[in-house]
Design an enzyme around this catalytic site. Structure first.
Site, PDB file in Angstrom:
ATOM      1  N   GLU A  64      20.325  15.061  62.230  1.00 45.15           N
ATOM      2  CA  GLU A  64      20.998  13.972  61.520  1.00 45.15           C
ATOM      3  C   GLU A  64      20.166  13.471  60.348  1.00 45.15           C
ATOM      4  OE1 GLU A  64      23.959  13.064  61.679  1.00 45.15           O
ATOM      5  OE2 GLU A  64      24.577  14.093  63.505  1.00 45.15           O
ATOM      6  N   CYS A 220      39.268  17.784  54.608  1.00 45.20           N
ATOM      7  CA  CYS A 220      39.578  16.581  53.829  1.00 45.20           C
ATOM      8  C   CYS A 220      38.438  16.341  52.841  1.00 45.20           C
ATOM      9  CB  CYS A 220      39.753  15.387  54.774  1.00 45.20           C
ATOM     10  SG  CYS A 220      40.519  13.978  53.968  1.00 45.20           S
ATOM     11  N   CYS A 230      45.581  20.627  57.601  1.00 46.33           N
ATOM     12  CA  CYS A 230      44.902  19.516  58.276  1.00 46.33           C
ATOM     13  C   CYS A 230      45.509  19.238  59.653  1.00 46.33           C
ATOM     14  CB  CYS A 230      44.995  18.279  57.397  1.00 46.33           C
ATOM     15  SG  CYS A 230      44.281  16.829  58.167  1.00 46.33           S
ATOM     16  N   CYS A 236      48.646  10.920  58.585  1.00 49.55           N
ATOM     17  CA  CYS A 236      47.992  10.553  57.330  1.00 49.55           C
ATOM     18  C   CYS A 236      48.945   9.827  56.381  1.00 49.55           C
ATOM     19  CB  CYS A 236      47.434  11.804  56.646  1.00 49.55           C
ATOM     20  SG  CYS A 236      46.584  11.426  55.117  1.00 49.55           S
TER      21      CYS A 236
END
Ligand code: SF4
Length: 445
Positions: A64, A220, A230, A236
């Site tokens: 991360e 996206c 998607c 959406c």
């Protein structure tokens, strides 16, 4: 119950996920897609196979931190080398900053590696080598671990049902719910955290968070999202708005700038006939709609979202730098490197002797101030005319547009540097590349 005075009003329904059935469906669609399409990445393998919670958390943590501001493709090699060299917190805690910087060289944002190592030392010396077990404690106890990193470690390594918000998640959520207010503003960020926490799948939080981020990274995407592929397109509202050419349809609208212009229509969605109401965005003072001064631009489609306040322009700087070279005892060319201070930009990294230049300095003057600097530093009778101008190297740091004005100077004989000044050393080209040097210095060489 009475709402205390000053309590902010909840955001308008069109910007929320308030239907439990829809939340359940979205989780299902996203996780099924993730199981099918996720990229095979070394930290995912470790998180899925490592039985020890501390080692698992450490493996996720390193990934991360490396992934902040850096592309996945670049990180993989660094990550593998890092985990090979320091497979545990304990191993990292024993490393020197020099070793950390050497491995980090070229990855940018060098304070990340330094802070990671400082935090590892802290876990070993103050927390008996055990990683904090919740997002709250991770954020509170580990230097350099913010809300996002804490949430990612806790959800992926420990299965804590906590959401995450990073750049990819911001983009996806703003599009899913037509959030057009400044996505870097604290009010919008708070809403997005609430939304991420509400959406996260309770039984697979780590996978859900990674899936949402993966969606932002691969489908996206900022400029040309692949809406047709998607997995959550039916949820959406930005896509819906684009397809219908009108503001987003919202079942059972409650507010969001409700005004006399509202109309009810019948639309086809998923083969079902549903009654919807169009609501005009950016009006009625909705805190999450685009501002009225920047309404929906139909040429942009879903990329109307998210929106950000204009970025601050990077500071423009010019730095004179001199590649001082000599023939080493084995005949190979050697370069003189000096170490930067241990805090601030590029802390502890090695560079060619450099000097920040005043604005608008003429070339002749640049040469003179650099010669003065080198003379004071090396005690060598450097004259401006002896410096050979090589060219300019531009390097963009996050907040600085830096131009290095590069000179070179060949030295015969030995140079004894004042030991009270910054540490310095001569390196061959091979040693240069193995040293903790920034990408900018590699370009200079
Ligand atoms: Fe993003 Fe398009 Fe999917 Fe909406 S449909 S979430 S805009 S990729």
């Amino acid at each position: 119950a009475a709402v205390p005075a000053g309590t902010p009003a909840p955001p308008p329904a069109p910007h929320l996920f308030s239907d439990p059935a829809e939340i359940g469906a979205l989780r299902g669609h996203l996780l099924a897609w993730y199981d099918r399409c996720k990229r095979d990445l070394p930290w995912r393998t470790l998180a899925a196979t490592e039985p020890d919670a501390d080692r698992r958390a450490y493996a996720v943590w390193v990934s991360e931190i490396m992934l902040q501001q850096t592309q996945v493709a670049t990180v993989i090699d660094y990550y593998n080398r890092w985990m090979q060299k320091w497979p545990t917190l304990q191993a990292l805690a024993q490393a020197s900053l020099e070793e950390v910087n050497e491995l980090w060289a070229g990855l940018g944002y060098y304070s990340r590696g330094k802070r990671l190592q400082e935090a590892a030392k802290k876990v070993v010396s103050e927390l008996a080598g055990q990683m904090p077990r919740t997002a709250e404690d991770l954020q509170k106890l580990l230097p350099g671990v913010g809300r996002y990193t804490a949430g990612a470690i806790a959800s992926i390594s420990y299965g804590q049902a906590t959401g995450v918000v990073d750049g990819n998640v911001i983009r996806v959520l703003c599009r899913l719910r037509c959030i057009g207010a400044d996505s870097s503003s604290p009010a919008v960020i708070d809403q997005l955290w609430d939304m991420a926490n509400a959406l996260v799948d309770r039984s697979r939080p780590g996978d859900f968070n990674q899936a949402l981020m993966e969606l932002g990274a691969t489908v996206c995407v900022p400029k040309a999202p692949l809406c047709g592929e998607c997995p959550v397109k039916q949820h959406c509202r930005a896509r819906c708005r684009k397809l219908f050419g009108k503001p987003a349809p919202v079942p059972d609208v409650e507010d969001c700038g409700k005004q006399p212009g509202e109309i009810s229509v019948v639309a086809l969605g998923l083969g079902l006939v549903v009654t919807v109401t169009f609501v005009f965005a950016g009006v009625g003072g909705c805190p999450l709609c685009p501002p009225p001064t920047e309404p929906w631009d139909s040429s942009l489609g879903v990329t109307n979202f998210p929106r950000k306040a204009a970025k601050k322009q990077p500071r423009v700087e010019r730095t004179a730098t001199c590649v001082l070279e000599r023939r080493g005892c084995h005949g190979a060319l050697e370069y003189l490197m000096v170490q930067r201070p241990s805090s601030g930009l590029l802390a502890g990294l090695w560079e060619f002797p450099s000097l920040l230049l005043a604005q608008d300095l003429q070339e002749e003057k640049q040469r003179e101030v650099l010669a003065d600097h080198l003379r004071a530093w090396t005690g060598w009778p450097v004259v401006a005319g002896g410096l050979r101008f090589i060219g300019e190297v531009v390097h963009i740091f996050s907040h600085i547009h830096q131009t290095y004005v590069v000179y070179s100077l060949h030295l015969d004989g030995d140079v004894t540097l004042d030991p009270t000044l910054s540490p310095s050393r001569w390196v061959t080209e091979e040693e240069f590349h193995a040293s903790a040097v920034s990408t900018a210095m590699k370009k200079v060489l």
